[in-house]
Design a protein around this motif. Structure first.
Motif, PDB file in Angstrom:
ATOM      1  N   VAL A  70       0.849  -1.199   0.000  1.00 43.26           N
ATOM      2  CA  VAL A  70       0.000   0.000   0.000  1.00 43.26           C
ATOM      3  C   VAL A  70       0.881   1.244   0.000  1.00 43.26           C
ATOM      4  N   ASN A  71       0.240   2.389  -0.166  1.00 48.16           N
ATOM      5  CA  ASN A  71       0.932   3.680  -0.127  1.00 48.16           C
ATOM      6  C   ASN A  71       0.303   4.533   0.965  1.00 48.16           C
ATOM      7  N   GLY A  72       0.951   4.612   2.103  1.00 46.88           N
ATOM      8  CA  GLY A  72       0.470   5.465   3.183  1.00 46.88           C
ATOM      9  C   GLY A  72      -0.623   4.831   4.023  1.00 46.88           C
ATOM     10  N   TRP A  73      -1.093   5.626   4.964  1.00 48.76           N
ATOM     11  CA  TRP A  73      -2.159   5.190   5.866  1.00 48.76           C
ATOM     12  C   TRP A  73      -3.498   5.280   5.149  1.00 48.76           C
ATOM     13  N   PRO A  74      -4.446   4.431   5.479  1.00 51.52           N
ATOM     14  CA  PRO A  74      -5.765   4.516   4.842  1.00 51.52           C
ATOM     15  C   PRO A  74      -6.518   5.756   5.334  1.00 51.52           C
ATOM     16  N   GLU A  75      -7.396   6.239   4.500  1.00 47.44           N
ATOM     17  CA  GLU A  75      -8.196   7.413   4.872  1.00 47.44           C
ATOM     18  C   GLU A  75      -9.596   6.978   5.280  1.00 47.44           C
ATOM     19  N   GLY A  76     -10.158   7.697   6.249  1.00 54.84           N
ATOM     20  CA  GLY A  76     -11.544   7.481   6.631  1.00 54.84           C
ATOM     21  C   GLY A  76     -11.797   6.334   7.585  1.00 54.84           C
ATOM     22  N   LEU A  77     -10.748   5.739   8.129  1.00 55.73           N
ATOM     23  CA  LEU A  77     -10.918   4.653   9.087  1.00 55.73           C
ATOM     24  C   LEU A  77     -10.488   5.112  10.474  1.00 55.73           C
ATOM     25  N   ASP A  88      10.957   0.861   7.987  1.00 55.95           N
ATOM     26  CA  ASP A  88      12.235   1.542   7.700  1.00 55.95           C
ATOM     27  C   ASP A  88      12.036   2.979   7.232  1.00 55.95           C
ATOM     28  N   GLU A  89      11.165   3.715   7.924  1.00 52.36           N
ATOM     29  CA  GLU A  89      10.876   5.099   7.557  1.00 52.36           C
ATOM     30  C   GLU A  89      12.165   5.905   7.396  1.00 52.36           C
ATOM     31  N   GLY A  90      12.245   6.662   6.300  1.00 49.08           N
ATOM     32  CA  GLY A  90      13.392   7.520   6.039  1.00 49.08           C
ATOM     33  C   GLY A  90      14.548   6.836   5.325  1.00 49.08           C
ATOM     34  N   GLN A  91      14.472   5.521   5.171  1.00 48.49           N
ATOM     35  CA  GLN A  91      15.525   4.781   4.475  1.00 48.49           C
ATOM     36  C   GLN A  91      15.165   4.651   2.992  1.00 48.49           C
ATOM     37  N   PRO A  92      16.162   4.455   2.125  1.00 42.24           N
ATOM     38  CA  PRO A  92      15.863   4.280   0.696  1.00 42.24           C
ATOM     39  C   PRO A  92      14.960   3.073   0.418  1.00 42.24           C
ATOM     40  N   THR A  93      14.957   2.112   1.331  1.00 41.71           N
ATOM     41  CA  THR A  93      14.163   0.888   1.148  1.00 41.71           C
ATOM     42  C   THR A  93      12.811   0.941   1.854  1.00 41.71           C
ATOM     43  N   GLU A  94      12.428   2.089   2.419  1.00 39.84           N
ATOM     44  CA  GLU A  94      11.173   2.158   3.178  1.00 39.84           C
ATOM     45  C   GLU A  94       9.986   1.738   2.321  1.00 39.84           C
ATOM     46  N   PHE A  95       9.001   1.126   2.969  1.00 38.90           N
ATOM     47  CA  PHE A  95       7.792   0.724   2.249  1.00 38.90           C
ATOM     48  C   PHE A  95       6.647   0.566   3.232  1.00 38.90           C
ATOM     49  N   TRP A  96       5.448   0.357   2.688  1.00 38.64           N
ATOM     50  CA  TRP A  96       4.217   0.199   3.450  1.00 38.64           C
ATOM     51  C   TRP A  96       3.563  -1.107   3.035  1.00 38.64           C
ATOM     52  N   TYR A  97       2.975  -1.789   3.982  1.00 29.60           N
ATOM     53  CA  TYR A  97       2.157  -2.954   3.649  1.00 29.60           C
ATOM     54  C   TYR A  97       1.007  -3.070   4.638  1.00 29.60           C
ATOM     55  N   ALA A  98      -0.024  -3.802   4.218  1.00 28.62           N
ATOM     56  CA  ALA A  98      -1.218  -3.997   5.047  1.00 28.62           C
ATOM     57  C   ALA A  98      -1.539  -5.485   5.098  1.00 28.62           C
ATOM     58  N   GLU A  99      -2.118  -5.907   6.215  1.00 31.79           N
ATOM     59  CA  GLU A  99      -2.510  -7.299   6.403  1.00 31.79           C
ATOM     60  C   GLU A  99      -3.862  -7.366   7.091  1.00 31.79           C
ATOM     61  N   VAL A 100      -4.579  -8.434   6.788  1.00 38.68           N
ATOM     62  CA  VAL A 100      -5.802  -8.771   7.504  1.00 38.68           C
ATOM     63  C   VAL A 100      -5.689 -10.240   7.870  1.00 38.68           C
ATOM     64  N   GLU A 101      -5.934 -10.557   9.159  1.00 37.46           N
ATOM     65  CA  GLU A 101      -5.929 -11.949   9.615  1.00 37.46           C
ATOM     66  C   GLU A 101      -7.349 -12.492   9.636  1.00 37.46           C
ATOM     67  N   TYR A 102      -7.451 -13.804   9.456  1.00 39.02           N
ATOM     68  CA  TYR A 102      -8.756 -14.457   9.341  1.00 39.02           C
ATOM     69  C   TYR A 102      -8.801 -15.702  10.220  1.00 39.02           C
ATOM     70  N   PRO A 103     -10.003 -16.139  10.604  1.00 39.12           N
ATOM     71  CA  PRO A 103     -10.132 -17.342  11.437  1.00 39.12           C
ATOM     72  C   PRO A 103      -9.957 -18.640  10.646  1.00 39.12           C
ATOM     73  N   THR A 104     -10.247 -18.601   9.334  1.00 43.62           N
ATOM     74  CA  THR A 104     -10.145 -19.803   8.502  1.00 43.62           C
ATOM     75  C   THR A 104      -9.620 -19.433   7.116  1.00 43.62           C
ATOM     76  N   VAL A 105      -9.108 -20.431   6.426  1.00 48.67           N
ATOM     77  CA  VAL A 105      -8.659 -20.228   5.046  1.00 48.67           C
ATOM     78  C   VAL A 105      -9.841 -19.823   4.166  1.00 48.67           C
TER      79      VAL A 105
END
Length: 162
Positions: A9-16, A107-124
């Motif tokens: 993702v890119n940045g924090w989500p909006e409206g949550l 790694d905020e501020g580093q050349p390799t910095e990035f963003w990711y998001a995850e959602v966990e679930y109870p079952t596959v």
């Protein structure tokens, strides 16, 4: 068992509404299988130290986590010689369907910095049937990397600290 999906993702989500925020530092004693230490400092709350074992990859993985004391964390950190721990800021958001979206800035501020998001679930099955569009996040969660090799934090550790 940990069952989760992951998106770049890119940045924090909006409206949550923000549920909680953690400043973290994590490092890897081993990547295959994953043996990780992590310091998790809840904003306005306590700091926990965690030892984690993970095996497998993709959507469902074996995961064992245990709290450890700060002394053991510090001892293990010294075994990761010459490799600074990875700093992350994680914000969690409660979604309209009751799921929790965790967004990480790495790694905020580093050349390799990035963003990711995850959602966990109870079952596959729940993981495979969940759709970002159902909670208004189709655009934000458009780059799914769940089953793509090289998208784990362990792989990032190897690329940047290994």
């Amino acid at each position: 068992m940990e069952i989760e999906r992951k998106w770049m993702v890119n940045g924090w989500p909006e409206g949550l509404a923000l549920k909680e925020e953690f400043a973290m530092r994590q490092g890897y004693i081993s990547v295959r299988p994953t043996v990780r230490i992590r310091e998790e400092a809840l904003t306005g709350g306590k700091t926990h130290y965690v030892l984690c074992f993970k095996s497998g990859g993709g959507l469902a993985r074996e995961e064992i986590e245990r709290d450890i004391d700060p002394e053991l964390f510090n001892e293990l950190e010294t075994k990761i010689i010459g490799r600074p721990l990875i700093p992350k800021l994680r914000r969690s958001y409660l979604l309209p369907d009751g799921a929790v979206l965790e967004v990480n800035h790495v790694d905020e501020g580093q050349p390799t910095e990035f963003w990711y998001a995850e959602v966990e679930y109870p079952t596959v099955e729940a993981a495979r049937s969940w759709q970002p569009a159902a909670v208004g996040l189709a655009d934000y969660l458009s780059d799914e990397v769940t089953d793509q090799p090289g998208q784990s934090m362990g792989a990032y550790w190897e690329q940047t600290r290994g």
